[in-house]
Design a protein around this motif. Structure first.
Motif, PDB file in Angstrom:
ATOM      1  N   ALA A   1       0.831  -1.193   0.000  1.00 37.09           N
ATOM      2  CA  ALA A   1       0.000   0.000   0.000  1.00 37.09           C
ATOM      3  C   ALA A   1       0.878   1.261   0.000  1.00 37.09           C
ATOM      4  N   GLU A   2       1.991   1.191   0.718  1.00 33.01           N
ATOM      5  CA  GLU A   2       2.890   2.346   0.780  1.00 33.01           C
ATOM      6  C   GLU A   2       3.498   2.639  -0.585  1.00 33.01           C
ATOM      7  N   ALA A   3       3.832   1.575  -1.327  1.00 31.19           N
ATOM      8  CA  ALA A   3       4.402   1.744  -2.664  1.00 31.19           C
ATOM      9  C   ALA A   3       3.381   2.393  -3.602  1.00 31.19           C
ATOM     10  N   GLU A   4       2.119   1.967  -3.482  1.00 32.87           N
ATOM     11  CA  GLU A   4       1.068   2.548  -4.318  1.00 32.87           C
ATOM     12  C   GLU A   4       0.849   4.021  -3.976  1.00 32.87           C
ATOM     13  N   HIS A  83      15.143   9.681  -2.833  1.00 32.91           N
ATOM     14  CA  HIS A  83      15.276   8.223  -2.723  1.00 32.91           C
ATOM     15  C   HIS A  83      13.916   7.529  -2.761  1.00 32.91           C
ATOM     16  N   GLU A  84      13.150   7.826  -3.798  1.00 31.66           N
ATOM     17  CA  GLU A  84      11.846   7.204  -4.002  1.00 31.66           C
ATOM     18  C   GLU A  84      10.819   7.583  -2.938  1.00 31.66           C
ATOM     19  N   GLN A  85      11.127   8.537  -2.104  1.00 33.15           N
ATOM     20  CA  GLN A  85      10.199   8.998  -1.082  1.00 33.15           C
ATOM     21  C   GLN A  85       9.738  10.409  -1.439  1.00 33.15           C
ATOM     22  N   VAL A  86       8.435  10.631  -1.372  1.00 36.13           N
ATOM     23  CA  VAL A  86       7.893  11.958  -1.603  1.00 36.13           C
ATOM     24  C   VAL A  86       7.796  12.661  -0.254  1.00 36.13           C
TER      25      VAL A  86
END
Length: 131
Positions: A1-4, A83-86
């Motif tokens: 869910a976090e990736a989505e 690093h892929e984090q918003v």
């Protein structure tokens, strides 16, 4: 869910950046950098020639406002990807060059809209008066 959720945030940020680029391009066409002494009538003619929709003009005003807030150094929130984090970060940095560029442009658009409205009313009256 976090990736989505991350993917959704990234997509929204990308969409907003794309929309900002498109709107900045329209702003550049409306207000060329090398232009000096343009009147409200000149800008009205340019708006008419570009056939800009009301929605696009609203986006232009919103974008100019965003840019002016940022350029004034007033604190605002911007999205950032690390690093892929918003992340959303508070930003406050005076940008004198962009401030000089965008300051007063919203008022110029309002003045040009008034010129267009007056021309439209004048044309409407001329077409309705048949003596």
């Amino acid at each position: 869910a976090e990736a989505e959720e991350h993917k959704l945030h990234s997509t929204l940020i990308e969409k907003k950046n794309c929309q900002n680029s498109e709107t900045d391009s329209v702003i550049q066409k409306l207000f060329p950098l090398n232009e000096v002494g343009a009147t409200a009538s000149d800008l009205a003619r340019r708006i008419d020639e570009l056939k800009l929709s009301t929605l696009m003009l609203e986006r232009v005003v919103e974008r100019l406002h965003e840019r002016e807030i940022a350029a004034r150094g007033l604190e605002h929130v911007e999205p950032s990807q690390h690093h892929e984090q918003v992340q959303f970060v508070r930003v406050a940095a005076l940008q004198e060059e962009d401030l000089a560029r965008v300051q007063g442009l919203i008022q110029r658009l309002i003045d040009a809209a008034e010129v267009l409205d007056n021309e439209h009313l004048k044309n409407a009256k001329e077409h309705h008066h048949v003596d």
